[in-house]
Motif scaffolding. Structure first.
Motif, mmCIF file in Angstrom:
data_model
loop_
_atom_site.group_PDB
_atom_site.id
_atom_site.type_symbol
_atom_site.label_atom_id
_atom_site.label_comp_id
_atom_site.label_asym_id
_atom_site.label_seq_id
_atom_site.Cartn_x
_atom_site.Cartn_y
_atom_site.Cartn_z
ATOM 1 N N LEU A 154 -7.957 4.274 -15.894
ATOM 2 C CA LEU A 154 -8.086 3.628 -14.591
ATOM 3 C C LEU A 154 -9.493 3.861 -14.057
ATOM 4 O O LEU A 154 -10.085 4.900 -14.317
ATOM 5 N N ASP A 155 -10.011 2.902 -13.312
ATOM 6 C CA ASP A 155 -11.265 3.148 -12.616
ATOM 7 C C ASP A 155 -10.999 4.177 -11.528
ATOM 8 O O ASP A 155 -9.929 4.198 -10.909
ATOM 9 N N GLY A 156 -11.996 5.063 -11.312
ATOM 10 C CA GLY A 156 -11.808 6.113 -10.314
ATOM 11 C C GLY A 156 -11.477 5.577 -8.936
ATOM 12 O O GLY A 156 -10.731 6.196 -8.168
ATOM 13 N N LEU A 157 -12.008 4.388 -8.588
ATOM 14 C CA LEU A 157 -11.711 3.804 -7.282
ATOM 15 C C LEU A 157 -10.238 3.408 -7.170
ATOM 16 O O LEU A 157 -9.647 3.468 -6.088
ATOM 17 N N GLU A 158 -9.631 3.009 -8.299
ATOM 18 C CA GLU A 158 -8.194 2.714 -8.296
ATOM 19 C C GLU A 158 -7.385 3.985 -8.037
ATOM 20 O O GLU A 158 -6.392 3.967 -7.298
ATOM 21 N N VAL A 159 -7.823 5.071 -8.650
ATOM 22 C CA VAL A 159 -7.145 6.353 -8.432
ATOM 23 C C VAL A 159 -7.287 6.770 -6.969
ATOM 24 O O VAL A 159 -6.329 7.202 -6.329
ATOM 25 N N LEU A 160 -8.490 6.595 -6.435
ATOM 26 C CA LEU A 160 -8.743 6.943 -5.046
ATOM 27 C C LEU A 160 -7.866 6.118 -4.111
ATOM 28 O O LEU A 160 -7.271 6.643 -3.153
ATOM 29 N N ALA A 161 -7.759 4.814 -4.388
ATOM 30 C CA ALA A 161 -6.903 3.955 -3.566
ATOM 31 C C ALA A 161 -5.446 4.397 -3.661
ATOM 32 O O ALA A 161 -4.711 4.390 -2.658
ATOM 33 N N GLY A 162 -5.025 4.804 -4.865
ATOM 34 C CA GLY A 162 -3.656 5.295 -5.031
ATOM 35 C C GLY A 162 -3.397 6.547 -4.222
ATOM 36 O O GLY A 162 -2.348 6.697 -3.593
ATOM 37 N N LEU A 163 -4.372 7.455 -4.200
ATOM 38 C CA LEU A 163 -4.249 8.682 -3.410
ATOM 39 C C LEU A 163 -4.214 8.372 -1.918
ATOM 40 O O LEU A 163 -3.382 8.907 -1.172
ATOM 41 N N ARG A 164 -5.128 7.498 -1.477
ATOM 42 C CA ARG A 164 -5.241 7.225 -0.047
ATOM 43 C C ARG A 164 -4.025 6.475 0.495
ATOM 44 O O ARG A 164 -3.839 6.376 1.701
ATOM 45 N N GLY A 165 -3.192 5.962 -0.408
ATOM 46 C CA GLY A 165 -1.963 5.322 0.054
ATOM 47 C C GLY A 165 -0.980 6.291 0.663
ATOM 48 O O GLY A 165 -0.079 5.882 1.411
ATOM 49 N N TRP A 166 -1.147 7.611 0.367
ATOM 50 C CA TRP A 166 -0.138 8.551 0.879
ATOM 51 C C TRP A 166 -0.691 9.925 1.247
ATOM 52 O O TRP A 166 0.027 10.740 1.848
ATOM 53 N N THR A 167 -1.936 10.248 0.914
ATOM 54 C CA THR A 167 -2.442 11.587 1.225
ATOM 55 C C THR A 167 -3.867 11.525 1.778
ATOM 56 O O THR A 167 -4.648 10.652 1.401
ATOM 57 N N ALA A 168 -4.172 12.472 2.651
ATOM 58 C CA ALA A 168 -5.524 12.581 3.217
ATOM 59 C C ALA A 168 -6.292 13.739 2.595
ATOM 60 O O ALA A 168 -7.310 14.169 3.130
ATOM 61 N N VAL A 169 -5.815 14.278 1.458
ATOM 62 C CA VAL A 169 -6.504 15.398 0.807
ATOM 63 C C VAL A 169 -7.968 15.018 0.562
ATOM 64 O O VAL A 169 -8.264 13.890 0.141
ATOM 65 N N PRO A 170 -8.926 15.927 0.851
ATOM 66 C CA PRO A 170 -10.335 15.599 0.605
ATOM 67 C C PRO A 170 -10.588 15.279 -0.868
ATOM 68 O O PRO A 170 -10.060 15.947 -1.757
ATOM 69 N N VAL A 171 -11.392 14.247 -1.102
ATOM 70 C CA VAL A 171 -11.742 13.833 -2.467
ATOM 71 C C VAL A 171 -13.261 13.814 -2.596
ATOM 72 O O VAL A 171 -13.949 13.153 -1.815
ATOM 73 N N ILE A 172 -13.769 14.568 -3.575
ATOM 74 C CA ILE A 172 -15.195 14.531 -3.909
ATOM 75 C C ILE A 172 -15.348 13.716 -5.189
ATOM 76 O O ILE A 172 -14.793 14.069 -6.228
#
Length: 233
Positions: A64-82
């Motif tokens: 997966l492209d990292g932006l897809e993973v980021l979008a998947g995370l942001r759908g349910w969590t606000a955990v900081p992502v670097i």
């Protein structure tokens, strides 16, 4: 909240075995708990399965492209992502920040600076997890988030529902860059993610109502090409 000998729980997502090994060794030596994944799918599963204080995410993953993973995370969590990436183009950085990343580190990187950014992200995450303030002050402006009221020098300020939606999101994230995409999606909806001109018009209106000098704002700041930041007093 991490304890004195536990500096935080970190999930590192990257498909380079040597980098994963180096980060695992260096971060554990500094007191972090570290889990690693090499694909986006496994990263999403790991994040759903365990609570992390920060996620380090490579953009160039094999599945997966990292932006897809980021979008998947942001759908349910606000955990900081670097975001950790070899991509140095500013458009990649803007896309990552707009998608909800908290920071962007380019490869190669210095370990001490990276650890400092990691700690800063964990602190911001812990602060945002704390109860939100009911009242936010910026100069002579007072924002009552619960009551949805704004006063300036004690006098009520009339805001439109759209102006309030923008101000509410910014004021709940003091000091944090809020990306254009996040603002547009939150206030207008996903269909408006390309309408950055909407934001310029409404921010200009908010500044006229709230800033002492709208042409030189102190509280409603623009990060050109990326988004906006609310700086309280």
């Amino acid at each position: 909240m991490p304890g004195p000998t536990d500096h935080g729980r970190v999930l590192v997502v990257d498909d380079e075995p040597q980098l994963l090994r180096a980060l695992r060794i260096n971060l554990r030596a500094r007191g972090f708990q570290v889990a690693t994944e090499a694909t986006g799918a496994e990263a999403l599963k790991a994040a759903a399965r365990s609570a992390f204080d920060v996620i380090v995410l490579d953009l160039g993953l094999p599945d997966l492209d990292g932006l897809e993973v980021l979008a998947g995370l942001r759908g349910w969590t606000a955990v900081p992502v670097i975001v950790l990436s070899a991509r140095t183009d500013s458009s990649d950085k803007v896309a990552a920040l707009d998608a909800g990343a908290d920071d962007y580190v380019t490869k190669p990187f210095g370990m001490e600076e990276f650890v400092a950014r990691l700690r800063a992200a964990i602190r911001r995450g812990a602060a945002s997890a704390s109860p939100e303030p009911a009242i936010v002050k910026a100069g002579d402006v007072t924002i009552d988030l619960a009551g949805k009221r704004v006063t300036r020098a004690g006098e009520p300020v009339r805001l439109t529902p759209t102006e309030w939606g923008i101000l509410d999101l910014l004021a709940r994230n003091p000091g944090r860059l809020v990306g254009q995409r996040e603002l547009l999606t939150s206030v207008w909806g996903p269909a408006y993610v390309g309408q950055s001109n909407y934001l310029r018009v409404y921010l200009a209106s908010l500044r006229r109502k709230l800033e002492e000098d709208p042409s030189d704002p102190r509280h409603l700041l623009t990060e050109p090409g990326m988004g906006y930041r609310f700086e309280p007093s």
